[in-house]
Structures are given as structure tokens and as C-alpha cells.
Design an enzyme around this catalytic site. Structure first.
Site, PDB file in Angstrom:
ATOM      1  N   LEU A 160      48.715  11.876  55.271  1.00  0.00           N
ATOM      2  CA  LEU A 160      47.284  11.747  53.981  1.00  0.00           C
ATOM      3  C   LEU A 160      47.015  10.357  55.243  1.00  0.00           C
ATOM      4  O   LEU A 160      47.630   9.698  55.739  1.00  0.00           O
ATOM      5  CB  LEU A 160      47.559  11.028  52.867  1.00  0.00           C
ATOM      6  CG  LEU A 160      48.384  12.667  52.278  1.00  0.00           C
ATOM      7  CD1 LEU A 160      48.426  11.960  50.655  1.00  0.00           C
ATOM      8  CD2 LEU A 160      47.070  13.266  51.362  1.00  0.00           C
ATOM      9  N   ASP A 161      45.826  10.428  55.286  1.00  0.00           N
ATOM     10  CA  ASP A 161      45.393   8.903  56.268  1.00  0.00           C
ATOM     11  C   ASP A 161      45.525   8.350  55.499  1.00  0.00           C
ATOM     12  O   ASP A 161      45.770   7.469  54.659  1.00  0.00           O
ATOM     13  CB  ASP A 161      43.858   9.210  57.038  1.00  0.00           C
ATOM     14  CG  ASP A 161      42.817   8.996  55.858  1.00  0.00           C
ATOM     15  OD1 ASP A 161      42.926   8.390  55.345  1.00  0.00           O
ATOM     16  OD2 ASP A 161      42.389  10.351  55.394  1.00  0.00           O
ATOM     17  N   LYS A 162      45.424   6.666  56.436  1.00  0.00           N
ATOM     18  CA  LYS A 162      46.065   4.950  55.928  1.00  0.00           C
ATOM     19  C   LYS A 162      44.835   4.758  54.930  1.00  0.00           C
ATOM     20  O   LYS A 162      45.471   4.269  53.945  1.00  0.00           O
ATOM     21  CB  LYS A 162      45.304   4.611  57.091  1.00  0.00           C
ATOM     22  CG  LYS A 162      45.911   3.329  56.520  1.00  0.00           C
ATOM     23  CD  LYS A 162      45.809   2.078  57.721  1.00  0.00           C
ATOM     24  CE  LYS A 162      45.794   0.523  57.733  1.00  0.00           C
ATOM     25  NZ  LYS A 162      45.860  -0.738  58.986  1.00  0.00           N
ATOM     26  N   SER A 169      43.894   7.125  52.874  1.00  0.00           N
ATOM     27  CA  SER A 169      43.604   8.351  51.833  1.00  0.00           C
ATOM     28  C   SER A 169      44.560   7.560  50.439  1.00  0.00           C
ATOM     29  O   SER A 169      46.045   6.954  50.907  1.00  0.00           O
ATOM     30  CB  SER A 169      43.690   9.272  52.237  1.00  0.00           C
ATOM     31  OG  SER A 169      43.065   9.661  53.016  1.00  0.00           O
ATOM     32  N   ARG A 229      37.201  14.148  54.978  1.00  0.00           N
ATOM     33  CA  ARG A 229      35.956  12.881  55.386  1.00  0.00           C
ATOM     34  C   ARG A 229      35.565  13.384  56.056  1.00  0.00           C
ATOM     35  O   ARG A 229      34.038  13.061  56.535  1.00  0.00           O
ATOM     36  CB  ARG A 229      36.802  11.869  55.728  1.00  0.00           C
ATOM     37  CG  ARG A 229      37.888  11.147  54.754  1.00  0.00           C
ATOM     38  CD  ARG A 229      38.694   9.746  55.367  1.00  0.00           C
ATOM     39  NE  ARG A 229      39.426   9.425  54.908  1.00  0.00           N
ATOM     40  CZ  ARG A 229      38.807   8.654  53.839  1.00  0.00           C
ATOM     41  NH1 ARG A 229      37.940   8.201  53.917  1.00  0.00           N
ATOM     42  NH2 ARG A 229      40.322   7.713  53.208  1.00  0.00           N
TER      43      ARG A 229
END
Length: 235
Positions: A101-103, A105, A185
Site C-alpha cells: 500500500l502506498d505511503k 494509503s 490513484r
């Protein structure tokens, strides 16, 4: 009990069995001081296995559900990251995330030391569905939904059809089974929206439930069964 070396490396959280064969073939693994070969078997309780200069200890398999907060990165080797998920997960086993999961999220992340299990969670070939709650800066239009459900060309590749459940004019759940970096995104940006909140709610039959941000727990036996049955060729 003797087991294959690549299975031992996978169980120890080093890599998947397939990748283990690559590092063995490159001569990066030693058994009792001798360079290992593909097909070697070891006794985890007696033999010494060295990889990258470090002795590898046999570990029990861990399958952890983690509710990742925003602000933490899942890339464990990012030298520039101020905070990684391992700052919050305090266990003795060497573990890693099955996916990312990106930073910015939050939400459900599976943490494990089972490389084969992790690779199957990540691989889109197994079509494990993941559901996300999304809040955007403006209304998700009917034409946007049609495009998401039909697939959108992102960076030269069309996304797989998504399933959309509308919650409010700018809030919805989206279910997909691919894991390209920041794909939701990018889909929203393509449609002219920006993401305000992105939270993963489920992976396969595994639900985030009431687990609070930053908390983690081991999967129950029932949850493990659900995940293993999501890819029946898992052994």
C-alpha cells in the site's frame, strides 16, 4: 526431517521458492560451509545455512493481518523512508508484506514470512479480489463508472474490469484483482479526480473488520483456510 533448500529459504522469509532457485544457482547460499546446489535438501535442526553472509534460522510460518496507517511505507529497504511498517510490527520472525500500500494509503495488509504464499497473493494470475474504500474530491459520474467497469488504458496497459459500489456521490467501494503500483490513484487521475482517502478493506475473503489503525494480529485458522482456498494449488 529433511526438506528442500528452496522451501527452507521460503519458510525463513528470504524469498519465494522460485526466487530461491535463482539465488542458489548464483552460488549465494552455503550449507555447512559448502556452496549449495539446486535440489539440495537440509535438516533445519542440524544443518547451517548461510545466505548473504548471514546464518538463516528456521522460523515457524506467520500470517498476520495489519491495519496500515497513512504515513508508513511498505518498502522495507527504502533508505529514505522515515517510517516503515516494521516500526509498528514487533515480532521476532523476519517478515515482509504480501503486496503493498502506498505511503498515503491505509488499510488491510497481509504480513508473512511465507514467500510462496505472498507471491500468490500478489500474482494477478490467481485473480484474488481486493476491495478498497475510496473518497475523491468530487462526484464520481456515471460515465466514470462505465469506464472503470470496462477497463481504462493506464501507461499503455488496460486495467481489468473493476466492480463499483456507490456509497455517496464522492465515496465508493472498488473491487479489483490487479496490484500495479498506485493503480487506483492513477485511474482516478485519468478520470480527472484526486483521491482524498484510500483504504483497503478486504483481500479475497479476508476482511479488515474492526482492527484499529496500526494494530495487527495473527490470522485465525479459519482465515488461513479461506486464503489458502483462494489459490488451491498452494502447497
Amino acid at each position: 526431517m529433511n526438506i528442500k533448500l528452496q522451501k527452507f529459504l521460503s519458510n525463513a522469509g528470504i524469498t519465494s521458492r522460485r526466487k530461491a532457485e535463482e539465488i542458489i544457482s548464483k552460488g549465494l547460499v552455503k550449507i555447512n560451509g559448502k556452496v549449495a546446489s539446486i535440489g539440495d535438501r537440509i535438516n533445519p535442526e542440524k544443518d547451517e545455512v548461510i545466505f548473504d553472509g548471514n546464518r538463516i534460522e528456521y522460523q515457524k510460518r506467520r500470517y498476520i493481518i495489519f491495519n496500515k496507517p497513512r504515513g508508513y511505507v511498505t518498502t522495507l529497504k527504502d533508505a529514505h523512508a522515515e517510517k516503515t511498517i516494521l516500526d509498528l510490527i514487533k515480532i521476532k520472525e523476519r517478515v515482509f508484506p504480501a503486496g503493498r500500500l502506498d505511503k498515503d494509503s491505509e488499510g488491510l495488509l497481509i504480513i508473512t514470512n511465507d514467500g510462496d504464499f505472498a507471491s500468490r497473493i500478489i500474482n494477478p494470475r490467481f485473480e484474488i479480489k481486493k476491495t478498497y474504500y475510496v473518497k475523491i474530491n468530487n462526484e464520481l459520474r456515471k460515465k466514470d463508472i462505465e469506464k472503470l467497469e470496462g477497463g481504462i488504458a493506464i501507461e499503455g496497459r488496460k486495467t481489468y474490469p473493476a466492480k463499483i459500489e456507490i456509497l455517496a456521490e464522492n465515496e465508493f467501494n472498488i473491487t479489483i484483482h490487479e496490484g500495479r503500483n498506485r493503480i487506483i490513484r492513477k485511474m482516478m487521475s485519468h478520470l480527472g479526480h484526486s483521491v482524498v482517502i484510500l483504504r483497503r478493506m478486504s483481500i479475497g475473503g479476508l476482511q479488515l473488520g474492526s482492527l484499529k489503525l496500526g494494530q495487527y494480529r495473527d490470522m485465525t485458522e479459519h482465515e488461513k483456510k479461506i486464503m489458502f482456498e483462494s489459490h488451491k494449488d498452494y502447497t
